[in-house]
Structures are given as structure tokens and as C-alpha cells.
Design a protein around this motif. Structure first.
Motif, mmCIF file in Angstrom:
data_model
loop_
_atom_site.group_PDB
_atom_site.id
_atom_site.type_symbol
_atom_site.label_atom_id
_atom_site.label_comp_id
_atom_site.label_asym_id
_atom_site.label_seq_id
_atom_site.Cartn_x
_atom_site.Cartn_y
_atom_site.Cartn_z
ATOM 1 N N GLU A 28 31.805 35.510 43.718
ATOM 2 C CA GLU A 28 33.142 35.625 43.150
ATOM 3 C C GLU A 28 33.562 37.088 43.139
ATOM 4 O O GLU A 28 32.837 37.955 42.623
ATOM 5 N N ARG A 29 34.744 37.342 43.705
ATOM 6 C CA ARG A 29 35.256 38.711 43.701
ATOM 7 C C ARG A 29 36.763 38.689 43.908
ATOM 8 O O ARG A 29 37.272 37.939 44.740
ATOM 9 N N HIS A 30 37.471 39.491 43.135
ATOM 10 C CA HIS A 30 38.928 39.640 43.266
ATOM 11 C C HIS A 30 39.643 38.293 43.163
ATOM 12 O O HIS A 30 40.501 37.949 43.990
ATOM 13 N N ARG A 31 39.232 37.493 42.182
ATOM 14 C CA ARG A 31 39.870 36.217 41.838
ATOM 15 C C ARG A 31 39.578 35.103 42.839
ATOM 16 O O ARG A 31 40.081 33.989 42.685
ATOM 17 N N LEU A 32 38.777 35.352 43.852
ATOM 18 C CA LEU A 32 38.468 34.340 44.854
ATOM 19 C C LEU A 32 36.969 34.059 44.886
ATOM 20 O O LEU A 32 36.158 34.924 44.552
ATOM 21 N N VAL A 33 36.624 32.840 45.287
ATOM 22 C CA VAL A 33 35.233 32.472 45.566
ATOM 23 C C VAL A 33 35.038 32.562 47.073
ATOM 24 O O VAL A 33 35.730 31.885 47.843
ATOM 25 N N TRP A 34 34.104 33.408 47.487
ATOM 26 C CA TRP A 34 33.822 33.630 48.905
ATOM 27 C C TRP A 34 32.506 32.949 49.266
ATOM 28 O O TRP A 34 31.529 33.031 48.524
ATOM 29 N N VAL A 35 32.493 32.273 50.399
ATOM 30 C CA VAL A 35 31.299 31.543 50.868
ATOM 31 C C VAL A 35 30.944 32.039 52.259
ATOM 32 O O VAL A 35 31.826 32.313 53.084
ATOM 33 N N TRP A 36 29.637 32.140 52.508
ATOM 34 C CA TRP A 36 29.104 32.589 53.805
ATOM 35 C C TRP A 36 28.498 31.385 54.508
ATOM 36 O O TRP A 36 27.445 30.897 54.126
ATOM 37 N N PRO A 37 29.139 30.850 55.561
ATOM 38 C CA PRO A 37 28.645 29.632 56.216
ATOM 39 C C PRO A 37 27.525 29.866 57.215
ATOM 40 O O PRO A 37 26.916 28.907 57.689
ATOM 41 N N GLY A 38 27.243 31.116 57.579
ATOM 42 C CA GLY A 38 26.263 31.410 58.620
ATOM 43 C C GLY A 38 24.870 31.648 58.084
ATOM 44 O O GLY A 38 24.442 31.036 57.099
ATOM 45 N N ASN A 39 24.144 32.531 58.737
ATOM 46 C CA ASN A 39 22.767 32.841 58.364
ATOM 47 C C ASN A 39 22.740 33.510 56.993
ATOM 48 O O ASN A 39 23.257 34.617 56.823
ATOM 49 N N PRO A 40 22.126 32.894 55.990
ATOM 50 C CA PRO A 40 22.164 33.462 54.635
ATOM 51 C C PRO A 40 21.465 34.805 54.529
ATOM 52 O O PRO A 40 21.771 35.593 53.628
ATOM 53 N N ALA A 41 20.537 35.078 55.428
ATOM 54 C CA ALA A 41 19.834 36.358 55.385
ATOM 55 C C ALA A 41 20.775 37.526 55.681
ATOM 56 O O ALA A 41 20.467 38.679 55.353
ATOM 57 N N LEU A 42 21.922 37.248 56.290
ATOM 58 C CA LEU A 42 22.875 38.294 56.646
ATOM 59 C C LEU A 42 24.019 38.411 55.648
ATOM 60 O O LEU A 42 24.927 39.233 55.837
ATOM 61 N N ALA A 43 23.982 37.620 54.586
ATOM 62 C CA ALA A 43 25.105 37.532 53.643
ATOM 63 C C ALA A 43 25.104 38.712 52.674
ATOM 64 O O ALA A 43 24.671 38.605 51.521
ATOM 65 N N ASP A 44 25.629 39.825 53.115
ATOM 66 C CA ASP A 44 25.702 41.042 52.308
ATOM 67 C C ASP A 44 27.019 41.045 51.527
ATOM 68 O O ASP A 44 28.096 41.086 52.126
ATOM 69 N N PRO A 45 26.981 41.033 50.184
ATOM 70 C CA PRO A 45 28.234 41.043 49.412
ATOM 71 C C PRO A 45 29.105 42.265 49.681
ATOM 72 O O PRO A 45 30.318 42.216 49.450
ATOM 73 N N ASP A 46 28.521 43.350 50.171
ATOM 74 C CA ASP A 46 29.322 44.533 50.483
ATOM 75 C C ASP A 46 30.277 44.289 51.648
ATOM 76 O O ASP A 46 31.189 45.095 51.874
ATOM 77 N N LEU A 47 30.071 43.201 52.387
ATOM 78 C CA LEU A 47 30.942 42.875 53.504
ATOM 79 C C LEU A 47 32.154 42.033 53.096
ATOM 80 O O LEU A 47 32.999 41.726 53.931
ATOM 81 N N ILE A 48 32.228 41.678 51.818
ATOM 82 C CA ILE A 48 33.389 40.914 51.357
ATOM 83 C C ILE A 48 34.639 41.764 51.517
ATOM 84 O O ILE A 48 34.663 42.939 51.149
ATOM 85 N N PRO A 49 35.722 41.201 52.079
ATOM 86 C CA PRO A 49 36.941 41.988 52.297
ATOM 87 C C PRO A 49 37.491 42.580 51.003
ATOM 88 O O PRO A 49 37.334 42.010 49.921
ATOM 89 N N ASP A 50 38.135 43.719 51.148
ATOM 90 C CA ASP A 50 38.743 44.389 50.004
ATOM 91 C C ASP A 50 40.057 43.699 49.650
ATOM 92 O O ASP A 50 41.047 43.824 50.359
ATOM 93 N N PHE A 51 40.033 42.972 48.536
ATOM 94 C CA PHE A 51 41.230 42.324 48.007
ATOM 95 C C PHE A 51 41.467 42.782 46.568
ATOM 96 O O PHE A 51 41.913 42.015 45.722
ATOM 97 N N HIS A 52 41.176 44.038 46.289
ATOM 98 C CA HIS A 52 41.220 44.509 44.903
ATOM 99 C C HIS A 52 42.607 44.371 44.288
ATOM 100 O O HIS A 52 42.748 44.297 43.061
ATOM 101 N N TRP A 53 43.671 44.343 45.122
ATOM 102 C CA TRP A 53 45.020 44.202 44.594
ATOM 103 C C TRP A 53 45.182 42.907 43.789
ATOM 104 O O TRP A 53 46.037 42.822 42.915
#
Length: 363
Positions: free
Chosen positions: A105-130
Motif C-alpha cells: 500500500e502506497r499513496h492511497r493505492l494497493v500495488w500488486v506485483w504479478p511477476g517473479n516475487p523475488a524481484l518485487a522491490d517496493p522502491d520500484l513503485i511509481p511516484d504518486f505522492h500527489w
């Protein structure tokens, strides 16, 4: 191996955070059917919507505390996707599990990673801080199961010349089609910049500026591969320095778009328009929301009509879309970055069967 038009190793918006409660929600994301729910500790669970036993959708089941119970034979799965109960036997088959997807959960949205979970770095979540920045105000909404390929929405947002024709009378203006623009890109981002100087403000912006006279207007649109767009837009009194960075005599907004592939011909379109003025005035929030979605007459609803008609035309015509113009430069770069991500996944060796992994983080 990835055989779709969308990357799997990426974060995609699956829901607004307020939509996920301690109850079962269904969602299809990147051709994967998911079941989402919030545990009693507040964390979000995202599981494959198919029981290990006989593949009945788990969304037809129920929750037992923080566990998901299949509605067919009662198998019970924890938030990591592991079966913790089987009927009529004391020993649980250790291989009994359903796939768990990283969810953040970040910036009011729930983000899901459908691919390889080993690569799921939260730092890659798009910037939606607005979306949750107190310096900006807006409501937001979603077009679920929009009947078009997700890249058509990206095309739409990266070429705003369509405003002149699709949105005449609100945000459209002929200057958009006349002035030059600049396109820049990196390996994951594309930016298109357009300044329209000494023009009449279209009604949408004249109302927000609250004064008459010529304006300088800007479109600075940022795309982050594979599927998010943040558009810096606004107007300022002409000649007061907005192109040089002084927007003190103007009003600014950001349109935010997280476009999540559902299938090859449908997507979920999470949108928001946020403003930097009248931050505590709910009337402004409501008015600007209705300017975008209002019983079929809003700006975004006009786009939906065009996009769904375009998808039907693509399926009807044999020729390969599309012919391209100069105005398509940013959209073409966006498509190129997406294609590179997909190609990179296609070149990967088939992975060993993954064990259920769940990554949950709230920030």
C-alpha cells in the motif's frame, strides 16, 4: 516466458486502499485472477483465485479470521497461500498452496506485483505522492474493466492534442496543436513538454485562475514504464514567469493515471486530478471531480468513449495499427520502453516453480 503485451515484473495498481476491507474482493490483473482481502492486522493479502484442490475460485468462499476458506470442500489457506486445513484428514499435504502475490500500500493505492516475487522491490513503485500529499487536493476514481488495451490509454495521455477535439468546450484549445513540444526519455521514463503562451484560458482553467486575460499554459507529462502517467498541467497570467519557473501568478494541477492491464483488450484505469489551490474547500474537490466524471459528460468519460471505440475498430480492421504523426513521438517512446521490458522477460529462461511468497509493506 512472457507472451503478453505487458510486463509481469512490475507494480500495478489493483485497488484504492479504502476499497480493500476484511472481506473478499475479486480482481483480474495481467490475465491473472486474484482474490484480495485485508487481514485483521491491516495488511493486504493477494492470492491466486483458484483453489489448489479443484480450482474453484476462492472468491466464492469466505474468510475465517485471516484465512480464506474454499466454498467447495472447505480447504483453508493462510495469507501466504499455504493450506492449513483439509477436510476429513489430520495431515495437510505440504504441497497444498495457492500462489501469493506481493502487495504494497502506497499513496492511497494497493500495488500488486504479478511477476517473479523475488524481484518485487517496493522502491520500484511509481511516484504518486500527489495522491496523499497535503499540498495537493483531489478525490480520484477508477474505470474498472475499461474495454481497451492499456497502451491505448497511455497513447491518449502522452498526446494531448486530442484535447482540442475530444474536449472542446472544457480543456481543449487550438494552441495545443500549433505550438512545438519537446520529448525526452531514459530507459524507464518519457517526458513531453509543451508551452502555450499568450492564449485565452479554456473554461476549465479560467474558472480555476479566477481572473480574465491571457495566460501561459503548460503540459509537462511524465510516463514511467510500464503503465503510469503523471501530468503537470496549469495556467498562469501571461508574462509573469511561469515558463522560467515562477508559477506564483497561476494555478497548477496534476492528472494521475495508473493503468493496469486486465486482459489484452481491457484494463483498469485509476485516475485522479489534484490541485494546488482551495485545498480545504470540498466544493472545489467536488466540482473538479464532476468535471472529469459526470454521468457520461466528464472529460475522462469522453476519453473512455473514444478508447473503447478505438479498441473495437482495431479488432475489426485487418491492417496493423497505426500510422504515426509527429505528435505521436512521446507515445511511441512509451511503447518502445514497454516493448523492451516485455522482450527482456521473453528472453529469460523459464523459472523454477515458485514457492508462495507474500510481501506486505505500508507506507
Amino acid at each position: 516466458m512472457n507472451t503478453t503485451s505487458f510486463p509481469q515484473n512490475a507494480w500495478y495498481a489493483a485497488a484504492w486502499d479504502h476499497e480493500i476491507k476484511h472481506e473478499i474482493s475479486k480482481r483480474t490483473l495481467c490475465n491473472k485472477e486474484l482474490v484480495l482481502y485485508r487481514r485483521t492486522d491491516g495488511d493486504v493479502v493477494a492470492l491466486e483465485d483458484a483453489c489448489w484442490h479443484r480450482l474453484l475460485p476462492l472468491s466464492m468462499g469466505k474468510l475465517n479470521g485471516d484465512n480464506l476458506v474454499c466454498g467447495y470442500h472447505g480447504l483453508e489457506f493462510d495469507g501466504n497461500g499455504r493450506c492449513v486445513y483439509m477436510p476429513s484428514q489430520e495431515t495437510v499435504n505440504p504441497s497444498a498452496c495457492v500462489r501469493s502475490f506481493p502487495a504494497v500500500e502506497r499513496h492511497r493505492l494497493v500495488w500488486v506485483w504479478p511477476g517473479n516475487p523475488a524481484l518485487a522491490d517496493p522502491d520500484l513503485i511509481p511516484d504518486f505522492h500527489w495522491n496523499d500529499d497535503p499540498a495537493w487536493a483531489g478525490e480520484g476514481g477508477t474505470f474498472y474493466s475499461l474495454k481497451c488495451n492499456y497502451q491505448l490509454v497511455i497513447d491518449n495521455l502522452m498526446d494531448l492534442t486530442h484535447e482540442t477535439y475530444v474536449h472542446a468546450g472544457s480543456i481543449g484549445h487550438e494552441a495545443i496543436t500549433r505550438v512545438p513540444f519537446e520529448v525526452g526519455h531514459t530507459d524507464r521514463e518519457v517526458t513531453i513538454t509543451r508551452w502555450m503562451k499568450d492564449i485565452d484560458a479554456p473554461p476549465f482553467w479560467a474558472r480555476q485562475l479566477g481572473r480574465e486575460g491571457l495566460v501561459d499554459r503548460w503540459h509537462i507529462i511524465h510516463f514511467q514504464a510500464p503503465s503510469t502517467v503523471a501530468g503537470d498541467v496549469g495556467v498562469a497570467v501571461a508574462g509573469t514567469g511561469a515558463p522560467e519557473g515562477d508559477r506564483s501568478q497561476g494555478v497548477s494541477g496534476f492528472f494521475l493515471a495508473a493503468i493496469t492491464p486486465e486482459t489484452e483488450s481491457s484494463c483498469h484505469y485509476f485516475w485522479n486530478f489534484v490541485r494546488d489551490h482551495h485545498l480545504d474547500d470540498q466544493r472545489w474537490t467536488t466540482e473538479l471531480h464532476l468535471a472529469h466524471v459526470n454521468d457520461g459528460n466528464g472529460v475522462y468519460e469522453q476519453d473512455v468513449d473514444v478508447l473503447e471505440a478505438q479498441q473495437k475498430a482495431i479488432e475489426r480492421h485487418a491492417r496493423t495499427p497505426f500510422y504515426n504523426l509527429n505528435i505521436d513521438a512521446a507515445a511511441l517512446w512509451a511503447r518502445r520502453l514497454i516493448e523492451r521490458m516485455v522482450d527482456a522477460e521473453r528472453e529469460e529462461q523459464p523459472a523454477v516453480e515458485e514457492k508462495p511468497v507474500r510481501l506486505v509493506s505500508r507506507s
